[in-house]
Design a protein around this motif. Structure first.
Motif, short mmCIF file in Angstrom:
data_model
loop_
_atom_site.label_atom_id
_atom_site.label_comp_id
_atom_site.label_asym_id
_atom_site.label_seq_id
_atom_site.Cartn_x
_atom_site.Cartn_y
_atom_site.Cartn_z
N ARG A 1 25.95 -76.85 29.03
CA ARG A 1 25.16 -77.85 28.31
C ARG A 1 23.99 -78.34 29.16
N ASP A 2 24.24 -78.53 30.45
CA ASP A 2 23.18 -78.99 31.36
C ASP A 2 22.08 -77.94 31.47
N LYS A 3 22.46 -76.68 31.53
CA LYS A 3 21.46 -75.61 31.58
C LYS A 3 20.57 -75.65 30.35
N GLN A 4 21.19 -75.83 29.21
CA GLN A 4 20.44 -75.89 27.96
C GLN A 4 19.44 -77.04 27.99
N ILE A 5 19.86 -78.16 28.53
CA ILE A 5 19.00 -79.35 28.57
C ILE A 5 17.81 -79.15 29.50
N VAL A 6 18.05 -78.70 30.73
CA VAL A 6 16.96 -78.65 31.71
C VAL A 6 15.96 -77.54 31.43
N ARG A 7 16.30 -76.62 30.53
CA ARG A 7 15.35 -75.56 30.18
C ARG A 7 14.29 -76.03 29.19
N HIS A 8 14.50 -77.21 28.61
CA HIS A 8 13.52 -77.74 27.65
C HIS A 8 12.42 -78.50 28.37
N ASN A 9 11.21 -78.46 27.77
CA ASN A 9 10.13 -79.26 28.32
C ASN A 9 10.23 -80.69 27.82
N SER A 10 9.33 -81.52 28.29
CA SER A 10 9.40 -82.96 28.00
C SER A 10 9.32 -83.27 26.51
N VAL A 11 8.38 -82.62 25.82
CA VAL A 11 8.20 -82.87 24.38
C VAL A 11 9.47 -82.50 23.63
N GLU A 12 10.03 -81.36 23.97
CA GLU A 12 11.24 -80.90 23.30
C GLU A 12 12.42 -81.85 23.55
N LEU A 13 12.54 -82.33 24.77
CA LEU A 13 13.64 -83.24 25.10
C LEU A 13 13.56 -84.53 24.30
N VAL A 14 12.37 -85.10 24.23
CA VAL A 14 12.19 -86.34 23.48
C VAL A 14 12.55 -86.12 22.01
N GLU A 15 12.13 -85.01 21.46
CA GLU A 15 12.42 -84.71 20.05
C GLU A 15 13.91 -84.50 19.82
N LYS A 16 14.57 -83.84 20.74
CA LYS A 16 16.00 -83.58 20.56
C LYS A 16 16.84 -84.84 20.73
N ILE A 17 16.39 -85.74 21.59
CA ILE A 17 17.07 -87.04 21.70
C ILE A 17 16.85 -87.84 20.42
N LYS A 18 15.63 -87.82 19.93
CA LYS A 18 15.33 -88.53 18.69
C LYS A 18 16.10 -87.94 17.51
N GLY A 19 16.29 -86.63 17.54
CA GLY A 19 17.04 -85.96 16.47
C GLY A 19 18.54 -86.01 16.66
N ARG A 20 18.98 -86.70 17.71
CA ARG A 20 20.40 -86.90 18.04
C ARG A 20 21.12 -85.60 18.43
N GLU A 21 20.35 -84.59 18.80
CA GLU A 21 20.98 -83.36 19.31
C GLU A 21 21.48 -83.59 20.73
N PHE A 22 20.72 -84.36 21.51
CA PHE A 22 21.11 -84.77 22.85
C PHE A 22 21.16 -86.28 22.91
N THR A 23 22.01 -86.80 23.77
CA THR A 23 21.97 -88.24 24.08
C THR A 23 21.14 -88.44 25.33
N ALA A 24 20.63 -89.65 25.52
CA ALA A 24 19.88 -89.95 26.73
C ALA A 24 20.76 -89.80 27.96
N VAL A 25 22.03 -90.18 27.83
CA VAL A 25 22.95 -90.07 28.97
C VAL A 25 23.16 -88.60 29.36
N ALA A 26 23.36 -87.74 28.39
CA ALA A 26 23.58 -86.32 28.67
C ALA A 26 22.36 -85.70 29.35
N VAL A 27 21.18 -86.04 28.86
CA VAL A 27 19.95 -85.51 29.44
C VAL A 27 19.77 -86.03 30.87
N THR A 28 19.98 -87.31 31.04
CA THR A 28 19.81 -87.91 32.36
C THR A 28 20.79 -87.33 33.36
N ARG A 29 22.04 -87.17 32.96
CA ARG A 29 23.05 -86.62 33.86
C ARG A 29 22.68 -85.19 34.29
#
Length: 216
Positions: A53-81
């Motif tokens: 899951r961490d690999k999947q997260i860190v492969r995204h760029n900033s715009v993608e991460l913000v969108e996925k958090i907003k879309g509830r695919e990722f949580t802020a905690v999961a991304v931060t960790r």
């Protein structure tokens, strides 16, 4: 300040940085030995220390991460960790030999530190608050909601040193011992980033070392 004084202060600072890395993220001696033989430490090499899951997260760029958090695919905690763990791995590799194992001296490093300040606890609490805010209000706090951001060590963050590599600035406010300033002030850009929903997770040194961190 006498020579032994600044050396002791620097040594204590390095030890403090390493003590901020969770024990479960500490690499083995074998891992660090393998890192010395690698020409490229980013990408697949650093990702081997991450969960799927961490690999999947860190492969995204900033715009993608913000969108996925907003879309509830990722949580802020999961991304931060995920970003905190990747930064912890990078710190250990860059400053090899890692010295909290086998009673080695934590200041006995042959390379520069990747991180000047580790702010993982602050970052994870910020992310937790952002997730709670989203759950309660149904909207994100700002356009950077949940996005992990590393800072160059020239910006002040409450509770942390800003040294820019100067030993004389450790535990001070740009060399001043004024208790109303030491660890009490944020730089304006820090306040702005936090107000936009960003998660500040570390302070880095030189640009060549930032390349080891997946800052998007």
């Amino acid at each position: 300040m006498q020579i032994q004084d600044w050396q002791a202060i620097a040594k204590a600072k390095v030890a403090n940085i390493y003590s901020s890395i969770p024990k479960e993220w500490i690499l083995s001696d074998d891992d660090l030995s393998r890192a010395k033989k690698e020409r490229t430490l980013t990408g697949s090499f650093i990702e081997q220390f991450l969960a799927a899951r961490d690999k999947q997260i860190v492969r995204h760029n900033s715009v993608e991460l913000v969108e996925k958090i907003k879309g509830r695919e990722f949580t802020a905690v999961a991304v931060t960790r995920a970003f905190c763990k990747t930064a912890a791995v990078a710190q250990q590799i860059v400053s090899h030999p890692f010295c909290l194992r086998n009673n080695r001296d934590p200041a006995d490093t042959t390379k520069n530190n990747c991180l000047h300040e580790i702010m993982f606890d602050f970052a994870l609490q910020t992310a937790k608050d952002l997730d709670h805010y989203y759950a309660v209000n149904g909207s994100v706090r700002g356009p950077l909601h949940g996005l992990p951001i590393s800072l160059k060590d020239q910006f002040h963050v409450k509770g942390y040193d800003t040294t820019m590599g100067y030993v004389g600035w450790i535990g001070t406010y740009e060399g001043s011992q004024d208790p109303t300033k030491v660890h009490q002030l944020n730089s304006q850009v820090v306040d702005e980033l936090l107000s936009l929903g960003a998660v500040l997770f570390c302070k880095v040194t030189r640009i060549k070392e930032i390349s080891l961190l997946p800052i998007g």
